[in-house]
Design an enzyme around this catalytic site. Sequence first.
Site, PDB file in Angstrom:
ATOM      1  N   ASP A  13       0.810  -1.221   0.000  1.00 29.72           N
ATOM      2  CA  ASP A  13       0.000   0.000   0.000  1.00 29.72           C
ATOM      3  C   ASP A  13       0.841   1.268   0.000  1.00 29.72           C
ATOM      4  O   ASP A  13       0.446   2.295   0.544  1.00 29.72           O
ATOM      5  CB  ASP A  13      -0.975   0.020   1.209  1.00 29.72           C
ATOM      6  N   GLY A  15       1.501   2.945  -2.594  1.00 28.81           N
ATOM      7  CA  GLY A  15       1.088   3.801  -3.709  1.00 28.81           C
ATOM      8  C   GLY A  15       1.672   3.295  -5.023  1.00 28.81           C
ATOM      9  O   GLY A  15       1.864   4.065  -5.975  1.00 28.81           O
ATOM     10  N   LYS A  16       1.932   1.997  -5.082  1.00 24.04           N
ATOM     11  CA  LYS A  16       2.515   1.405  -6.303  1.00 24.04           C
ATOM     12  C   LYS A  16       1.602   1.628  -7.507  1.00 24.04           C
ATOM     13  O   LYS A  16       2.069   1.881  -8.615  1.00 24.04           O
ATOM     14  CB  LYS A  16       2.737  -0.113  -6.110  1.00 24.04           C
ATOM     15  N   GLY A  40      -4.516  -4.514  -3.698  1.00 22.53           N
ATOM     16  CA  GLY A  40      -5.510  -3.494  -4.009  1.00 22.53           C
ATOM     17  C   GLY A  40      -4.767  -2.245  -4.399  1.00 22.53           C
ATOM     18  O   GLY A  40      -4.064  -1.662  -3.584  1.00 22.53           O
ATOM     19  N   HIS A  41      -4.862  -1.869  -5.671  1.00 23.91           N
ATOM     20  CA  HIS A  41      -4.125  -0.717  -6.174  1.00 23.91           C
ATOM     21  C   HIS A  41      -5.138   0.328  -6.628  1.00 23.91           C
ATOM     22  O   HIS A  41      -5.908   0.080  -7.550  1.00 23.91           O
ATOM     23  CB  HIS A  41      -3.205  -1.126  -7.324  1.00 23.91           C
ATOM     24  N   GLN A 219       2.004  -6.158  -3.103  1.00 23.33           N
ATOM     25  CA  GLN A 219       2.472  -6.261  -1.716  1.00 23.33           C
ATOM     26  C   GLN A 219       3.766  -5.456  -1.513  1.00 23.33           C
ATOM     27  O   GLN A 219       3.927  -4.444  -2.152  1.00 23.33           O
ATOM     28  CB  GLN A 219       2.658  -7.732  -1.295  1.00 23.33           C
ATOM     29  N   PRO A 299      -8.915  -0.943   8.692  1.00 24.73           N
ATOM     30  CA  PRO A 299      -8.059   0.218   8.968  1.00 24.73           C
ATOM     31  C   PRO A 299      -6.608  -0.238   8.952  1.00 24.73           C
ATOM     32  O   PRO A 299      -6.281  -1.301   9.478  1.00 24.73           O
ATOM     33  CB  PRO A 299      -8.457   0.647  10.391  1.00 24.73           C
ATOM     34  N   ARG A 300      -5.743   0.564   8.304  1.00 24.83           N
ATOM     35  CA  ARG A 300      -4.323   0.201   8.285  1.00 24.83           C
ATOM     36  C   ARG A 300      -3.656   0.734   9.556  1.00 24.83           C
ATOM     37  O   ARG A 300      -3.979   1.833  10.008  1.00 24.83           O
ATOM     38  CB  ARG A 300      -3.643   0.799   7.048  1.00 24.83           C
ATOM     39  N   LYS A 326       2.906  10.115  -0.826  1.00 24.59           N
ATOM     40  CA  LYS A 326       2.042  10.588   0.269  1.00 24.59           C
ATOM     41  C   LYS A 326       2.742  11.576   1.203  1.00 24.59           C
ATOM     42  O   LYS A 326       2.426  11.645   2.398  1.00 24.59           O
ATOM     43  CB  LYS A 326       1.454   9.393   1.034  1.00 24.59           C
ATOM     44  N   LEU A 327       3.691  12.339   0.634  1.00 22.78           N
ATOM     45  CA  LEU A 327       4.384  13.338   1.462  1.00 22.78           C
ATOM     46  C   LEU A 327       3.381  14.367   2.002  1.00 22.78           C
ATOM     47  O   LEU A 327       3.536  14.890   3.101  1.00 22.78           O
ATOM     48  CB  LEU A 327       5.487  14.023   0.632  1.00 22.78           C
ATOM     49  N   GLY A 411      -0.274  13.679  -3.764  1.00 24.24           N
ATOM     50  CA  GLY A 411      -1.727  13.550  -3.817  1.00 24.24           C
ATOM     51  C   GLY A 411      -2.084  12.356  -4.682  1.00 24.24           C
ATOM     52  O   GLY A 411      -1.211  11.737  -5.301  1.00 24.24           O
TER      53      GLY A 411
HETATM   54  P1  GDP Z   1      -0.651   0.184  -3.573  1.00 22.86           P
HETATM   55  O1  GDP Z   1      -1.280  -1.087  -3.069  1.00 22.86           O
HETATM   56  O2  GDP Z   1       0.806   0.260  -3.279  1.00 22.86           O
HETATM   57  O3  GDP Z   1      -0.966   0.447  -5.022  1.00 22.86           O
HETATM   58  O4  GDP Z   1      -1.326   1.350  -2.737  1.00 22.86           O
HETATM   59  P2  GDP Z   1      -2.893   1.538  -2.457  1.00 22.86           P
HETATM   60  O5  GDP Z   1      -3.541   1.993  -3.709  1.00 22.86           O
HETATM   61  O6  GDP Z   1      -3.457   0.339  -1.774  1.00 22.86           O
HETATM   62  O7  GDP Z   1      -2.856   2.656  -1.361  1.00 22.86           O
HETATM   63  C1  GDP Z   1      -2.367   3.929  -1.618  1.00 22.86           C
HETATM   64  C2  GDP Z   1      -3.516   4.948  -1.423  1.00 22.86           C
HETATM   65  O8  GDP Z   1      -2.973   6.237  -1.323  1.00 22.86           O
HETATM   66  C3  GDP Z   1      -4.492   4.983  -2.579  1.00 22.86           C
HETATM   67  O9  GDP Z   1      -5.771   5.300  -2.083  1.00 22.86           O
HETATM   68  C4  GDP Z   1      -3.964   6.126  -3.451  1.00 22.86           C
HETATM   69  O10 GDP Z   1      -4.983   6.781  -4.209  1.00 22.86           O
HETATM   70  C5  GDP Z   1      -3.429   7.050  -2.406  1.00 22.86           C
HETATM   71  N1  GDP Z   1      -2.254   7.822  -2.804  1.00 22.86           N
HETATM   72  C6  GDP Z   1      -1.234   7.456  -3.645  1.00 22.86           C
HETATM   73  N2  GDP Z   1      -0.290   8.416  -3.684  1.00 22.86           N
HETATM   74  C7  GDP Z   1      -0.718   9.396  -2.853  1.00 22.86           C
HETATM   75  C8  GDP Z   1      -0.161  10.652  -2.429  1.00 22.86           C
HETATM   76  O11 GDP Z   1       0.939  11.032  -2.829  1.00 22.86           O
HETATM   77  N3  GDP Z   1      -0.888  11.388  -1.531  1.00 22.86           N
HETATM   78  C9  GDP Z   1      -2.086  10.973  -1.044  1.00 22.86           C
HETATM   79  N4  GDP Z   1      -2.719  11.762  -0.179  1.00 22.86           N
HETATM   80  N5  GDP Z   1      -2.644   9.810  -1.425  1.00 22.86           N
HETATM   81  C10 GDP Z   1      -1.958   9.024  -2.295  1.00 22.86           C
HETATM   82  P1  IMO Z   2      -0.903  -4.290  -2.140  1.00 23.55           P
HETATM   83  O1  IMO Z   2      -0.474  -4.859  -3.467  1.00 23.55           O
HETATM   84  C1  IMO Z   2      -0.975  -4.640   2.191  1.00 23.55           C
HETATM   85  C2  IMO Z   2      -1.054  -8.701   3.846  1.00 23.55           C
HETATM   86  C3  IMO Z   2      -2.311  -9.141   4.572  1.00 23.55           C
HETATM   87  C4  IMO Z   2      -1.716 -10.095   5.595  1.00 23.55           C
HETATM   88  C5  IMO Z   2      -0.581 -10.756   4.819  1.00 23.55           C
HETATM   89  C6  IMO Z   2      -0.942 -12.120   4.256  1.00 23.55           C
HETATM   90  O2  IMO Z   2      -2.191  -3.560  -2.181  1.00 23.55           O
HETATM   91  O3  IMO Z   2       0.212  -3.509  -1.513  1.00 23.55           O
HETATM   92  P2  IMO Z   2      -2.442 -12.883   2.200  1.00 23.55           P
HETATM   93  O4  IMO Z   2      -3.914 -12.706   1.940  1.00 23.55           O
HETATM   94  O5  IMO Z   2      -1.570 -12.313   1.145  1.00 23.55           O
HETATM   95  O6  IMO Z   2      -2.093 -14.308   2.527  1.00 23.55           O
HETATM   96  O7  IMO Z   2      -2.178 -12.058   3.555  1.00 23.55           O
HETATM   97  O8  IMO Z   2      -0.258  -9.877   3.753  1.00 23.55           O
HETATM   98  N1  IMO Z   2      -1.275  -8.201   2.471  1.00 23.55           N
HETATM   99  C7  IMO Z   2      -1.208  -6.912   2.123  1.00 23.55           C
HETATM  100  N2  IMO Z   2      -1.025  -5.808   2.874  1.00 23.55           N
HETATM  101  N3  IMO Z   2      -1.082  -4.533   0.860  1.00 23.55           N
HETATM  102  C8  IMO Z   2      -1.241  -5.627   0.101  1.00 23.55           C
HETATM  103  O9  IMO Z   2      -1.204  -5.588  -1.257  1.00 23.55           O
HETATM  104  C9  IMO Z   2      -1.356  -6.892   0.729  1.00 23.55           C
HETATM  105  N4  IMO Z   2      -1.536  -8.158   0.278  1.00 23.55           N
HETATM  106  C10 IMO Z   2      -1.467  -8.949   1.363  1.00 23.55           C
HETATM  107  O10 IMO Z   2      -2.963  -8.044   5.176  1.00 23.55           O
HETATM  108  O11 IMO Z   2      -1.129  -9.355   6.640  1.00 23.55           O
HETATM  109 MG    MG Z   3      -2.840  -1.688  -1.816  1.00 20.10          MG
END
Ligand code: GDP
Ligand code: IMO
Ligand code: MG
Length: 424
Positions: A13, A15-16, A40-41, A219, A299-300, A326-327, A411
């Site tokens: 999570d 922000g990939k 979840g991206h 991940q 919640p993270r 997310k600076l 952002g």
């Molecule tokens: P990923 O799993 O690494 O792709 O990250 P996620 O999408 O799960 O979580 C990142 C969250 O932060 C998403 O809701 C993005 O829209 C948001 N996000 C990404 N970059 C930024 C940033 O620079 N600032 C803020 N405020 N939100 C961001």
């Molecule tokens: P993205 O790609 C954050 C965590 C789960 C759990 C552990 C094992 O969005 O960054 P699993 O279902 O993979 O066997 O769960 O890994 N986890 C993640 N945490 N971002 C993810 O993906 C995750 N994918 C799995 O919360 O702690």
């Molecule tokens: Mg994610």
Amino acid sequence: MTVQVIVGSQWGDEGKGKITDILAEHSNYVVRYQGGNNAGHTVVVGESVFKLHLIPSGILYDSCCSIIANGVVLDPAVFLEEIETLRKQGIVVTPDKLKISSIANVILPIHRDLDNKQESLRHNEKIGTTGKGIGPAYTHKISRLGVRVQDLMSKDVLMKKLIKQNWQDVYDANDFNLNDVVDLYYSYGQQLKPYMTDTSLFINNAIDAGKNVILEGAQGTLLDVDHGTYPFVTSSNPVSGGACIGAGIGPHKIKKVIGVTKAYLTRVGEGPFTTELNDDFGELLREKGGEFGTTTGRPRRCGWLDLVILKYAIRVNGLTEICLTKLDVLDDFDEIKICTHYKSKDGEILDEYPLDLEVYSQCTPVYETLKGWKSDISQLTQYADLPENAKKYVDFIFNKTNVPIQMISVGTRRRQTIHLITKT
Ligand code: GDP
Ligand code: IMO
Ligand code: MG
């Protein structure tokens, strides 16, 4: 031509999705190489919010072909649903735009059920999995009992493979019917067929033709089954080395390894987290950063940036650059802490991430405190325009890691990005 790997340098999570989407504008192919719909991206484009789980984050560009490679575990129902959701959002996913590996392993109902069952039996030692069947699907793969996408093309082959999985050890005899499973998964197979290809051949041909390829990790490094906080990890290899195996390419083809790094830290699920903040600061990060899981809504957990694990991620991935995300979430803080070292239970100061989870769990963070900038940076696009204290924060990370910071995200949107502030 360039081949670059994008990895999460923390616990996911980071922000990939956003960074991949930005870099995909100049790429021909985006390849997912591991994980499944545990990912979840979130990608925000204009007023549209795309939540991608399986489909690579390059899918939003017409010019970019997305590939789900052999290292991914693919849940066909989720895949078909995701295509449908994208269609409703105006993105039509044709077999020209998306390929899936014929040898990717398939997530079956038994994997989801086992995932949830195993988790409920862990009582006080839960991993906090996403419940999507990831661990059991990879277990079958490694045990050589997996079903691969190509196996869905024949009812006979599929039945033979399912029989070997001994479903009767998991379910009561009346609770499953393999003929029904074969019918359903064969029908999925027919829908997957147009997308199915030898993705290793496809990607290598693209590289040989001089195309730009992104290998998108899901991940993060600390969730890697080898290098992460085992057993509180996922069941695949998100690290850059996993990209070679998961996409079927040679290591010498990779030119850049980009570590997406959140300016603070989050973790979903269980496991140690040295800089976790169980106070108002943690709550502020969660609220401002919208730190709720894209896949599960959980919640993270939030905390300060940890340079010990960032340096570890730099090492195990061979990061050539960092994208700091997310600076803007730190805009309101008077002071910001960064963990530079750990103190072990015995009072020893540690520079390196300790591989023994017992030792790691008992470490406390040693912080340096920097002044906040207390202003809105979310509309800035030039490094020079950042407030001095924000620059100091970024410089501090660069000085401690010595890895160039290529991009700063301020952002969710594409334009909320500061490009190429590379310092070497
Ligand atoms: P990923 O799993 O690494 O792709 O990250 P996620 O999408 O799960 O979580 C990142 C969250 O932060 C998403 O809701 C993005 O829209 C948001 N996000 C990404 N970059 C930024 C940033 O620079 N600032 C803020 N405020 N939100 C961001
Ligand atoms: P993205 O790609 C954050 C965590 C789960 C759990 C552990 C094992 O969005 O960054 P699993 O279902 O993979 O066997 O769960 O890994 N986890 C993640 N945490 N971002 C993810 O993906 C995750 N994918 C799995 O919360 O702690
Ligand atoms: Mg994610």
